[in-house]
Design a protein around this motif. Sequence first.
Motif, PDB file in Angstrom:
ATOM      1  N   GLU A 190       7.849 109.426 -77.629  1.00  0.00           N
ATOM      2  CA  GLU A 190       9.236 108.969 -77.605  1.00  0.00           C
ATOM      3  C   GLU A 190      10.210 110.099 -77.881  1.00  0.00           C
ATOM      4  N   LYS A 191       9.823 110.999 -78.789  1.00  0.00           N
ATOM      5  CA  LYS A 191      10.693 112.134 -79.093  1.00  0.00           C
ATOM      6  C   LYS A 191      10.802 113.054 -77.869  1.00  0.00           C
ATOM      7  N   ARG A 192       9.683 113.242 -77.186  1.00  0.00           N
ATOM      8  CA  ARG A 192       9.654 114.175 -76.057  1.00  0.00           C
ATOM      9  C   ARG A 192      10.374 113.618 -74.833  1.00  0.00           C
ATOM     10  N   TRP A 193      10.177 112.318 -74.548  1.00  0.00           N
ATOM     11  CA  TRP A 193      10.697 111.759 -73.277  1.00  0.00           C
ATOM     12  C   TRP A 193      11.782 110.717 -73.507  1.00  0.00           C
ATOM     13  N   ARG A 194      12.145 110.481 -74.763  1.00  0.00           N
ATOM     14  CA  ARG A 194      13.154 109.466 -75.117  1.00  0.00           C
ATOM     15  C   ARG A 194      12.828 108.094 -74.538  1.00  0.00           C
ATOM     16  N   GLY A 195      11.565 107.731 -74.589  1.00  0.00           N
ATOM     17  CA  GLY A 195      11.154 106.402 -74.127  1.00  0.00           C
ATOM     18  C   GLY A 195       9.657 106.236 -74.247  1.00  0.00           C
ATOM     19  N   HIS A 196       9.187 104.977 -74.107  1.00  0.00           N
ATOM     20  CA  HIS A 196       7.747 104.711 -74.136  1.00  0.00           C
ATOM     21  C   HIS A 196       7.079 105.280 -72.888  1.00  0.00           C
ATOM     22  N   LEU A 197       5.787 105.563 -73.011  1.00  0.00           N
ATOM     23  CA  LEU A 197       5.028 106.078 -71.871  1.00  0.00           C
ATOM     24  C   LEU A 197       5.033 105.070 -70.717  1.00  0.00           C
ATOM     25  N   GLY A 198       4.985 103.785 -71.070  1.00  0.00           N
ATOM     26  CA  GLY A 198       4.934 102.734 -70.055  1.00  0.00           C
ATOM     27  C   GLY A 198       6.168 102.673 -69.172  1.00  0.00           C
ATOM     28  N   THR A 199       7.272 103.258 -69.639  1.00  0.00           N
ATOM     29  CA  THR A 199       8.508 103.218 -68.844  1.00  0.00           C
ATOM     30  C   THR A 199       8.563 104.384 -67.849  1.00  0.00           C
ATOM     31  N   LEU A 200       7.655 105.348 -67.990  1.00  0.00           N
ATOM     32  CA  LEU A 200       7.672 106.511 -67.095  1.00  0.00           C
ATOM     33  C   LEU A 200       6.874 106.205 -65.826  1.00  0.00           C
ATOM     34  N   ASP A 201       7.273 106.827 -64.730  1.00  0.00           N
ATOM     35  CA  ASP A 201       6.522 106.706 -63.477  1.00  0.00           C
ATOM     36  C   ASP A 201       5.110 107.256 -63.687  1.00  0.00           C
ATOM     37  N   GLU A 202       4.120 106.695 -62.998  1.00  0.00           N
ATOM     38  CA  GLU A 202       2.743 107.138 -63.249  1.00  0.00           C
ATOM     39  C   GLU A 202       2.502 108.597 -62.850  1.00  0.00           C
ATOM     40  N   ASN A 203       3.383 109.154 -62.024  1.00  0.00           N
ATOM     41  CA  ASN A 203       3.246 110.576 -61.661  1.00  0.00           C
ATOM     42  C   ASN A 203       4.099 111.500 -62.538  1.00  0.00           C
ATOM     43  N   HIS A 204       4.774 110.930 -63.525  1.00  0.00           N
ATOM     44  CA  HIS A 204       5.621 111.708 -64.437  1.00  0.00           C
ATOM     45  C   HIS A 204       4.757 112.684 -65.250  1.00  0.00           C
ATOM     46  N   LEU A 205       5.340 113.838 -65.561  1.00  0.00           N
ATOM     47  CA  LEU A 205       4.629 114.846 -66.361  1.00  0.00           C
ATOM     48  C   LEU A 205       4.139 114.257 -67.691  1.00  0.00           C
ATOM     49  N   GLY A 206       4.911 113.324 -68.233  1.00  0.00           N
ATOM     50  CA  GLY A 206       4.540 112.725 -69.521  1.00  0.00           C
ATOM     51  C   GLY A 206       3.171 112.056 -69.479  1.00  0.00           C
ATOM     52  N   VAL A 207       2.878 111.346 -68.407  1.00  0.00           N
ATOM     53  CA  VAL A 207       1.590 110.654 -68.271  1.00  0.00           C
ATOM     54  C   VAL A 207       0.479 111.692 -68.076  1.00  0.00           C
ATOM     55  N   LYS A 208       0.804 112.732 -67.321  1.00  0.00           N
ATOM     56  CA  LYS A 208      -0.176 113.804 -67.085  1.00  0.00           C
ATOM     57  C   LYS A 208      -0.542 114.503 -68.403  1.00  0.00           C
ATOM     58  N   LEU A 209       0.475 114.813 -69.216  1.00  0.00           N
ATOM     59  CA  LEU A 209       0.217 115.470 -70.498  1.00  0.00           C
ATOM     60  C   LEU A 209      -0.612 114.574 -71.409  1.00  0.00           C
ATOM     61  N   GLN A 210      -0.264 113.297 -71.413  1.00  0.00           N
ATOM     62  CA  GLN A 210      -0.973 112.355 -72.283  1.00  0.00           C
ATOM     63  C   GLN A 210      -2.456 112.292 -71.917  1.00  0.00           C
ATOM     64  N   ALA A 211      -2.721 112.238 -70.619  1.00  0.00           N
ATOM     65  CA  ALA A 211      -4.113 112.204 -70.147  1.00  0.00           C
ATOM     66  C   ALA A 211      -4.812 113.515 -70.493  1.00  0.00           C
ATOM     67  N   TYR A 212      -4.099 114.604 -70.375  1.00  0.00           N
ATOM     68  CA  TYR A 212      -4.662 115.929 -70.662  1.00  0.00           C
ATOM     69  C   TYR A 212      -5.094 116.030 -72.129  1.00  0.00           C
ATOM     70  N   TYR A 213      -4.221 115.578 -73.032  1.00  0.00           N
ATOM     71  CA  TYR A 213      -4.537 115.668 -74.462  1.00  0.00           C
ATOM     72  C   TYR A 213      -5.646 114.685 -74.864  1.00  0.00           C
ATOM     73  N   LEU A 214      -5.559 113.459 -74.368  1.00  0.00           N
ATOM     74  CA  LEU A 214      -6.575 112.473 -74.766  1.00  0.00           C
ATOM     75  C   LEU A 214      -7.929 112.774 -74.123  1.00  0.00           C
ATOM     76  N   ALA A 215      -7.923 113.373 -72.939  1.00  0.00           N
ATOM     77  CA  ALA A 215      -9.201 113.780 -72.321  1.00  0.00           C
ATOM     78  C   ALA A 215      -9.851 114.891 -73.144  1.00  0.00           C
ATOM     79  N   GLN A 216      -9.034 115.798 -73.677  1.00  0.00           N
ATOM     80  CA  GLN A 216      -9.604 116.846 -74.549  1.00  0.00           C
ATOM     81  C   GLN A 216     -10.245 116.227 -75.782  1.00  0.00           C
ATOM     82  N   MET A 217      -9.576 115.221 -76.350  1.00  0.00           N
ATOM     83  CA  MET A 217     -10.156 114.521 -77.495  1.00  0.00           C
ATOM     84  C   MET A 217     -11.505 113.913 -77.106  1.00  0.00           C
TER      85      MET A 217
END
Length: 293
Positions: A190-217
């Motif tokens: 929310e701090k980074r994109w000023r909104g929930h992840l669900g409100t972003l388009d599925e091709n938005h960088l925010g979703v890509k970053l989230q997948a990148y970090y959680l895949a590393q986990m």
Amino acid sequence: MRVAAIEGGGTKFLAAVGNSNTITGRYTRIATTTPKETFSLLLDYLRTQYKNEPFSAIGIGSFGPLGVDPHSGNYGVIGPTTKPHWSQVSYPEALGEFQVPLAITTDVNAAALAEATSGAGRGCKRVIYVTVGTGIGGGFVVNGQLSHGQFHPEMGHMRVTIHPDDPMPDGFCHFHGNCLEGLACGPAIEKRWRGHLGTLDENHLGVKLQAYYLAQMCVNLLLTMTPDAIILGGGVMQTPSLLPKIRRELQKLMNHYLPQHSSDAAVNALIKAPTYAPSAGLIGAALLAEGLR
Ligand code: ZN
């Protein structure tokens, strides 16, 4: 076996009496305010239930940090928390009047136990459950038992490689800055994109970053703990495109290193959505209480 189950969350407490199969049928919901007020309402509920028909044990899954070692003096005691008045609150002290055995763990551990026993991890020997929400936390279940030492796992604070396009690479964690939680918990998004992840388009960088970090986990967990299933729950995971993106990113990062986890089918079976959200903690608390027999 009739048991009481309590899920103590940062915003609400859920409590029910029954067994692990029936417990989510009817539960009471109490807002988490001060410990005095919250426990007063909780005890009223439990006393009425007990008078009606006694229960033989109480299982508790609570927000932490929490003492989870039954042999330690801080068992069931909440540790230093930013939540006003809740540091040093003791569940054994608050629930002592019933004089029944208590089984106490974190809310995340309780959810992990429920998912591993009869939810998305059913039939798997080694199950990790991770919740991605206000924070990131995980529980590890081996052969139907929670696995932890003197303290519960703190998977959310593992280190990950920062994505070069991340506009907030310094992260959000009060302790570590850009640990996984600092980069990928709900408030960080929310701090980074000023909104929930669900409100972003599925091709938005925010979703890509989230997948990148959680895949590393997931890669780190897979390589260190050899789980049969990693179940990803919590509010952030309700973004529909996220789970498939994490699976594909994991395949990319692993680069066929473990042949048994290379195919789409194998990764889909490994990285899963939960069965029981949002009541997994309550079911897990009941299972823990039943395990005291
Ligand atoms: Zn951290």
